[in-house]
Design a protein around this motif. Structure first.
Motif, PDB file in Angstrom:
ATOM      1  N   PRO A 132     -11.690 -39.082  14.900  1.00 52.79           N
ATOM      2  CA  PRO A 132     -12.152 -39.835  13.728  1.00 52.79           C
ATOM      3  C   PRO A 132     -13.627 -40.185  13.861  1.00 52.79           C
ATOM      4  CG  PRO A 132     -10.673 -41.157  15.105  1.00 52.79           C
ATOM      5  CD  PRO A 132     -10.659 -39.782  15.657  1.00 52.79           C
ATOM      6  N   PRO A 133     -14.323 -40.330  12.737  1.00 53.46           N
ATOM      7  CA  PRO A 133     -15.731 -40.736  12.787  1.00 53.46           C
ATOM      8  C   PRO A 133     -15.858 -42.128  13.400  1.00 53.46           C
ATOM      9  CG  PRO A 133     -14.894 -40.699  10.518  1.00 53.46           C
ATOM     10  CD  PRO A 133     -13.836 -40.128  11.382  1.00 53.46           C
ATOM     11  N   PRO A 134     -17.014 -42.413  14.023  1.00 48.96           N
ATOM     12  CA  PRO A 134     -17.187 -43.672  14.778  1.00 48.96           C
ATOM     13  C   PRO A 134     -16.831 -44.922  13.973  1.00 48.96           C
ATOM     14  CG  PRO A 134     -19.069 -42.231  15.094  1.00 48.96           C
ATOM     15  CD  PRO A 134     -18.204 -41.563  14.080  1.00 48.96           C
ATOM     16  N   LYS A 135     -17.178 -44.931  12.688  1.00 52.94           N
ATOM     17  CA  LYS A 135     -16.921 -46.165  11.923  1.00 52.94           C
ATOM     18  C   LYS A 135     -15.417 -46.451  11.791  1.00 52.94           C
ATOM     19  CE  LYS A 135     -16.971 -43.786   7.494  1.00 52.94           C
ATOM     20  NZ  LYS A 135     -17.006 -43.859   6.080  1.00 52.94           N
ATOM     21  N   LEU A 136     -14.587 -45.412  11.972  1.00 49.44           N
ATOM     22  CA  LEU A 136     -13.144 -45.609  11.866  1.00 49.44           C
ATOM     23  C   LEU A 136     -12.479 -45.857  13.207  1.00 49.44           C
ATOM     24  CD1 LEU A 136     -11.987 -42.939   9.265  1.00 49.44           C
ATOM     25  CD2 LEU A 136     -11.892 -45.426   9.044  1.00 49.44           C
ATOM     26  N   THR A 137     -13.215 -45.534  14.276  1.00 46.39           N
ATOM     27  CA  THR A 137     -12.597 -45.507  15.591  1.00 46.39           C
ATOM     28  C   THR A 137     -11.837 -46.785  15.921  1.00 46.39           C
ATOM     29  OG1 THR A 137     -14.295 -44.004  16.311  1.00 46.39           O
ATOM     30  CG2 THR A 137     -13.043 -45.082  18.034  1.00 46.39           C
ATOM     31  N   SER A 138     -12.421 -47.919  15.559  1.00 47.40           N
ATOM     32  CA  SER A 138     -11.760 -49.164  15.947  1.00 47.40           C
ATOM     33  C   SER A 138     -10.665 -49.569  14.966  1.00 47.40           C
ATOM     34  CB  SER A 138     -12.796 -50.289  16.044  1.00 47.40           C
ATOM     35  OG  SER A 138     -13.331 -50.508  14.752  1.00 47.40           O
ATOM     36  N   SER A 139     -10.698 -49.003  13.756  1.00 45.62           N
ATOM     37  CA  SER A 139      -9.744 -49.496  12.763  1.00 45.62           C
ATOM     38  C   SER A 139      -8.454 -48.682  12.720  1.00 45.62           C
ATOM     39  CB  SER A 139     -10.394 -49.521  11.380  1.00 45.62           C
ATOM     40  OG  SER A 139     -10.472 -48.217  10.858  1.00 45.62           O
ATOM     41  N   SER A 169      -1.568 -44.771  12.301  1.00 48.19           N
ATOM     42  CA  SER A 169      -2.367 -44.336  11.155  1.00 48.19           C
ATOM     43  C   SER A 169      -3.183 -43.091  11.511  1.00 48.19           C
ATOM     44  CB  SER A 169      -3.269 -45.467  10.647  1.00 48.19           C
ATOM     45  OG  SER A 169      -4.129 -45.926  11.661  1.00 48.19           O
ATOM     46  N   TYR A 170      -3.537 -42.944  12.785  1.00 51.05           N
ATOM     47  CA  TYR A 170      -4.178 -41.699  13.228  1.00 51.05           C
ATOM     48  C   TYR A 170      -3.227 -40.529  13.007  1.00 51.05           C
ATOM     49  CZ  TYR A 170      -5.907 -38.099  16.420  1.00 51.05           C
ATOM     50  OH  TYR A 170      -6.321 -36.906  16.952  1.00 51.05           O
ATOM     51  N   ALA A 171      -1.991 -40.675  13.487  1.00 57.21           N
ATOM     52  CA  ALA A 171      -0.999 -39.596  13.361  1.00 57.21           C
ATOM     53  C   ALA A 171      -0.686 -39.317  11.891  1.00 57.21           C
ATOM     54  CB  ALA A 171       0.276 -39.977  14.112  1.00 57.21           C
ATOM     55  N   ALA A 172      -0.517 -40.378  11.109  1.00 57.13           N
ATOM     56  CA  ALA A 172      -0.162 -40.189   9.705  1.00 57.13           C
ATOM     57  C   ALA A 172      -1.319 -39.560   8.928  1.00 57.13           C
ATOM     58  CB  ALA A 172       0.248 -41.519   9.082  1.00 57.13           C
ATOM     59  N   SER A 173      -2.552 -39.876   9.308  1.00 56.21           N
ATOM     60  CA  SER A 173      -3.709 -39.271   8.630  1.00 56.21           C
ATOM     61  C   SER A 173      -3.720 -37.760   8.838  1.00 56.21           C
ATOM     62  CB  SER A 173      -5.016 -39.858   9.177  1.00 56.21           C
ATOM     63  OG  SER A 173      -5.088 -41.243   8.933  1.00 56.21           O
ATOM     64  N   LEU A 174      -3.510 -37.335  10.076  1.00 57.31           N
ATOM     65  CA  LEU A 174      -3.481 -35.892  10.344  1.00 57.31           C
ATOM     66  C   LEU A 174      -2.277 -35.239   9.674  1.00 57.31           C
ATOM     67  CD1 LEU A 174      -4.700 -35.799  14.035  1.00 57.31           C
ATOM     68  CD2 LEU A 174      -5.787 -34.702  12.077  1.00 57.31           C
ATOM     69  N   ALA A 175      -1.137 -35.931   9.710  1.00 58.86           N
ATOM     70  CA  ALA A 175       0.074 -35.372   9.094  1.00 58.86           C
ATOM     71  C   ALA A 175      -0.103 -35.223   7.583  1.00 58.86           C
ATOM     72  CB  ALA A 175       1.278 -36.254   9.414  1.00 58.86           C
ATOM     73  N   LEU A 176      -0.698 -36.236   6.942  1.00 58.35           N
ATOM     74  CA  LEU A 176      -0.963 -36.169   5.496  1.00 58.35           C
ATOM     75  C   LEU A 176      -1.883 -35.000   5.163  1.00 58.35           C
ATOM     76  CD1 LEU A 176      -1.828 -39.720   4.087  1.00 58.35           C
ATOM     77  CD2 LEU A 176       0.102 -38.258   3.478  1.00 58.35           C
ATOM     78  N   ASP A 217     -14.482 -34.622   8.710  1.00 57.20           N
ATOM     79  CA  ASP A 217     -14.748 -34.929   7.294  1.00 57.20           C
ATOM     80  C   ASP A 217     -13.588 -34.541   6.393  1.00 57.20           C
ATOM     81  OD1 ASP A 217     -17.164 -35.370   8.390  1.00 57.20           O
ATOM     82  OD2 ASP A 217     -18.155 -33.623   7.482  1.00 57.20           O
ATOM     83  N   ALA A 218     -12.832 -33.533   6.808  1.00 55.17           N
ATOM     84  CA  ALA A 218     -11.781 -33.007   5.946  1.00 55.17           C
ATOM     85  C   ALA A 218     -10.454 -33.738   6.148  1.00 55.17           C
ATOM     86  CB  ALA A 218     -11.601 -31.514   6.203  1.00 55.17           C
ATOM     87  N   VAL A 219     -10.409 -34.615   7.135  1.00 53.76           N
ATOM     88  CA  VAL A 219      -9.166 -35.362   7.371  1.00 53.76           C
ATOM     89  C   VAL A 219      -9.066 -36.505   6.364  1.00 53.76           C
ATOM     90  CG1 VAL A 219      -7.906 -36.805   9.024  1.00 53.76           C
ATOM     91  CG2 VAL A 219      -9.145 -34.777   9.821  1.00 53.76           C
ATOM     92  N   ARG A 220      -7.889 -36.692   5.811  1.00 52.75           N
ATOM     93  CA  ARG A 220      -7.665 -37.816   4.892  1.00 52.75           C
ATOM     94  C   ARG A 220      -7.377 -39.070   5.707  1.00 52.75           C
ATOM     95  NH1 ARG A 220      -6.577 -35.885  -0.192  1.00 52.75           N
ATOM     96  NH2 ARG A 220      -6.533 -33.615  -0.255  1.00 52.75           N
ATOM     97  N   TRP A 221      -8.415 -39.613   6.361  1.00 55.45           N
ATOM     98  CA  TRP A 221      -8.220 -40.809   7.197  1.00 55.45           C
ATOM     99  C   TRP A 221      -7.692 -41.948   6.348  1.00 55.45           C
ATOM    100  CZ3 TRP A 221      -8.121 -39.447  11.974  1.00 55.45           C
ATOM    101  CH2 TRP A 221      -8.966 -38.452  12.457  1.00 55.45           C
ATOM    102  N   MET A 222      -6.647 -42.578   6.808  1.00 52.53           N
ATOM    103  CA  MET A 222      -6.110 -43.713   6.079  1.00 52.53           C
ATOM    104  C   MET A 222      -7.049 -44.908   6.222  1.00 52.53           C
ATOM    105  SD  MET A 222      -2.086 -43.468   7.094  1.00 52.53           S
ATOM    106  CE  MET A 222      -1.211 -43.787   5.586  1.00 52.53           C
ATOM    107  N   GLY A 223      -7.118 -45.708   5.177  1.00 55.20           N
ATOM    108  CA  GLY A 223      -7.952 -46.901   5.241  1.00 55.20           C
ATOM    109  C   GLY A 223      -7.119 -48.109   5.630  1.00 55.20           C
ATOM    110  N   GLU A 224      -7.746 -49.063   6.318  1.00 49.74           N
ATOM    111  CA  GLU A 224      -6.996 -50.267   6.669  1.00 49.74           C
ATOM    112  C   GLU A 224      -6.922 -51.192   5.455  1.00 49.74           C
ATOM    113  OE1 GLU A 224      -7.882 -52.074  10.400  1.00 49.74           O
ATOM    114  OE2 GLU A 224      -6.021 -53.222  10.272  1.00 49.74           O
ATOM    115  N   TRP A 225      -5.747 -51.682   5.202  1.00 47.77           N
ATOM    116  CA  TRP A 225      -5.519 -52.608   4.079  1.00 47.77           C
ATOM    117  C   TRP A 225      -5.440 -54.012   4.692  1.00 47.77           C
ATOM    118  CZ3 TRP A 225      -1.113 -51.571  -0.015  1.00 47.77           C
ATOM    119  CH2 TRP A 225      -1.228 -52.500  -1.062  1.00 47.77           C
TER     120      TRP A 225
END
Lengths: 384, 384
Positions: free
Chosen positions: A288-295, A300-307, A370-378
Motif C-alpha cells: 500500500p502507498p505510505p499514506k495508507l500504511t498505518s490505516s 482491510s489489506y486482504a479485502a482490498s486485494l480480494a476486491l 495505484d490499481a488496488v482498490r484500497w479500502m478507506g477507513e470509516w
C-alpha cells in the motif's frame, strides 16, 4: 512461497467455477497447498436449472476426516469452508474445525456461511443454528447481507441496525474479522458514508456495491479501545448481470491475502501496522502507498486485494460474455427462460468466471499499488 | 491462451497429488479450462496404507454425464482419462468417450490405461477387456511397461517383442500415438539404442529410465511409409525413491503440449513438421533448435516437454524431501513399516509432488530450448 496449507471444504462442480472450483485454483496460484474436501459432486451449479450428481454424506465426510487424522495428514494451518448442504454434513465439518483448532492454536479459519442470497435460503434451514454455534471458531467470516441478517436476526435498515448486527457478530459470537461484500447502496447508507468512501458523483446508486470490513484486535474486548472494531469500506462498480461463484472467489482471495502475524506485534487495533504479505512480495504485488500504511488492518489489506482481483476477473468474464454470439447471451427473462431451458443454460455458460484466462490477475502480475482498490477507513462508523 | 477445454476423468484425493490433483492444476496453469469428474473421493492415495472415502458409482457418473449433456456442457475438445477403479464405472466413461468422439470429430483423447505397475494390478481385472475395446477411441495412450504387456499380452523381453507390442497397439487397436514412460534400461535395450539416445557413459544402468514415443500419421497404414511408426526416445536420470502421481502429471503434460494440427498439413509422418505450441509461445517456452525442427513429431515434441517438466518437478520434490527432518524420510523397509504405520506415512507425505511450489516449472517460465530433454529419433527402430 508461504509454507502454508489450506483445508478447503466446499462444493465441487464438473463444469464451471463455483465453490471449490472457484477457490482452489486461485489459492494454488498464490502458493498454497490445498487439501480439497468436496461436499457435493455435481455436474454444474444449480443456476442452470438442471444438474446431476450427489451430496457427500456426513458418514463419507467422517470417513475422509478420520483417515486424514489417522494418517497425520491434518496439517493445514488454514481452513476455508463454504457451501455445505445440510446440518448432518455441517456437524462433521464442525467436528473437524474443532479438532484443527485444538491442534493448531493459530489456525486461520475463514468461514463463509453460505446459506442464501437476496432473501432466499438455498440450504436446509437446520444449518442456521449450527453456523451460529460455529462462529466463535472463525477468524474471518464473509457473509453476504442476507446471511448477516439470518445469523444475527437483525433486519438491517439503517446505521443503528448495521451497528447492532456487527456488534452481535463481534461481541456475542466472538468473530474478530467480518467482511460483508456486495451490500446494496441504499440511501441511508449513502447518506452515512464519509466522502472518501463514496462512489464517484457521476455514478448512480444502482451502479455500485458496497463492501465493509470490520476488525477487532482478535484478543477480545480491548478496554483501551473506544469502539467495538475498526471499520474499512469501499464502493465497487457493479457489472450488469448475475455471475455465480463470485463470493467463493472473493472469500478464497481474502483468506489468501490475510496475514495477521504482523499486526500481533501491537496489542491495540488502532496501532496495527500494515501486514507484509510474502505471497504479494513474491508475485510482485504492490504494497500500500505510505499514506495508507498505518490505516490498513490485516483484514482491510486482504479485502482490498480480494476486491481488486475479483472485480478484474469479473470484468474479464463480462467482456468474454459480450463477445459471444447473441443467442448465447440473452438477458434473464423468467417467462422466456421457462419456455426454453437452453436459453438460460447458454447465458449461464457464458458467465462462468474467466479464472483460467485471468490467472495473471489472480497472481497479481503487473498489479501496481495505484490499481488496488484500497479500502478507506470509516473512522466515525460507530459514531454515525 | 488456447480456447481449448479438457474433460478430465480420474481420481480425487483430499491430501496430496495423484490423479486429478496431479493433472488439473498443471492443465489450468497452461491455459486450459478443465471439467473435472472425480472417479473416487479418497482422503489420500493408497500408498499410505490407510485411506477413507468412496468410489463414484457408474450410476453417479451417468447422472453427471447425463446432466452435462442435457445442459449442453459437454464442450470439451480434449479428453483425459486416468484411474477408474472398476468395469462398471469404465463402461460409463466409454459411453461418454464415444459420445464426445461422435460430436467432436477432432477430439484429442489421451487415455492413460491405469491398471497397475511392476507386475501388479491395482484395478479389478474386468477393466482389461474394456480398456482394449476403448483403445481405438484414443489419440494418445500413456501406458507403463506393465500396462503395455497387459493390453497386448506380449511379454517384452527383447527388441522383437517390443516391436510386436507396438505393432499391436498401432495396427490392431489403431492407436496413433503411444508413449511408454519409465521403461527400465535392460541390457538388451541398452545394446539396441543408438548412441545419441544412450545415457552418458559415466552413469550406470539403474540410474536411468527410458521413455519411448511412437507415432503413426494417424490416418491408418500409410503405404508410402516403410515402417509402422516413427519412434523417438530419451533416457532420463532416475531419482531414488518412489513418488506417486508422476505418471498422472506426465500424461497431463503430454496432452497439454500435444498440438496435432500443424502436422496435418503433411500427409506422411516422415514429413511431419514441428508443431507450434500456442501455450508455449505465450508462456515463453522454447521452440526446438533448428536441427531438431524437422525430426520432431507432435507427440515427441509434447513428450519432450512433459519429460523435462516432470523431471524438474520430481527434482524439486526430491530436494524438498531431503530437507525434512530425518524421521520424516526413513527409507522403505517392509518390516519396519509394518511395525510403525506412521513411518511409511511420513515418508509418503514428504514425497508428495511439489506442484504448487514448482508451478513456474509447469508454466515453462525461464525454460530455454537448451534445457529441454528433446527426444532423439530412433531411425533404425524397426530394423533393429
Amino acid at each position: 512461497m508461504p509454507h502454508e496449507r489450506i483445508l478447503s471444504i466446499q462444493s465441487h462442480v464438473v463444469f464451471g467455477y463455483v465453490g471449490g472450483k472457484a477457490a482452489v485454483f486461485p489459492l494454488q496460484c498464490l502458493g498454497y497447498n490445498v487439501d480439497v474436501i468436496n461436499t457435493v459432486n455435481f455436474s454444474n451449479h444449480s443456476g442452470y436449472g438442471r444438474m446431476g450428481g450427489t451430496k457427500t454424506t456426513a458418514t463419507e465426510l467422517d470417513a475422509m476426516f478420520g483417515a486424514l487424522q489417522q494418517n497425520g495428514l491434518l496439517m493445514s494451518n488454514r481452513l476455508l469452508t463454504g457451501y455445505i448442504p445440510g446440518a448432518e454434513a455441517l456437524f462433521a465439518v464442525e467436528r473437524i474445525a474443532n479438532k484443527l483448532k485444538k491442534e493448531e492454536q493459530c489456525l486461520i479459519y475463514l468461514l463463509d456461511p453460505v446459506m442464501g442470497d437476496a432473501g432466499k435460503l438455498y440450504v436446509a434451514p437446520d444449518v442456521i443454528p449450527v453456523y451460529r454455534r460455529m462462529l466463535p471458531l472463525a477468524s474471518i467470516i464473509t457473509p453476504n447481507w442476507f446471511e448477516v441478517e439470518v445469523l444475527t436476526e437483525v433486519s438491517i435498515k439503517d446505521m443503528a441496525s448495521l451497528q447492532q448486527a456487527l456488534r452481535i457478530l463481534h461481541a456475542k459470537y466472538h468473530v474478530p474479522n467480518v467482511v460483508i461484500s456486495s451490500i446494496p447502496l441504499k440511501p441511508w447508507l449513502l447518506a452515512a458514508l464519509p466522502p472518501p468512501i463514496l462512489p464517484p458523483i457521476s455514478s448512480e446508486e444502482s451502479e455500485h456495491l458496497f463492501c465493509l470490513a470490520s476488525s477487532t484486535n482478535g484478543a477480545g474486548e480491548d478496554p483501551g479501545c473506544p469502539h467495538p472494531s475498526r471499520v474499512h469500506a469501499a464502493c465497487v462498480p457493479l457489472l450488469p448481470g448475475y455471475f455465480s461463484g463470485v463470493g467463493d472467489l472473493f472469500s478464497a482471495l481474502v483468506l489468501a491475502h490475510f496475514h495477521p502475524h504482523i499486526s500481533n506485534q501491537s496489542s491495540s487495533p488502532s496501532s496495527t501496522t500494515t501486514p507484509i504479505d510474502p505471497v504479494e512480495q513474491r508475485s510482485q504485488s504492490p504494497r500500500p502507498p505510505p499514506k495508507l500504511t498505518s490505516s490498513l488492518t490485516p483484514l482491510s489489506y486482504a479485502a482490498s486485494l480480494a476486491l481488486t482481483k475479483t472485480h478484474a476477473i469479473l470484468s474479464k468474464t463480462y467482456e468474454q460474455a459480450l463477445s459471444l454470439p447473441e443467442d448465447e447471451r440473452q438477458p434473464s427473462d423468467d417467462e422466456l427462460d421457462a419456455k426454453d431451458l437452453m436459453r438460460k443454460v447458454k447465458r449461464m455458460r457464458g458467465r462462468e468466471l474467466a479464472l483460467v484466462e485471468g490467472q495473471d490477475i489472480i497472481r497479481g502480475i503487473g498489479l501496481n499499488a495505484d490499481a488496488v482498490r484500497w479500502m478507506g477507513e470509516w473512522d466515525a462508523f460507530w459514531e454515525s
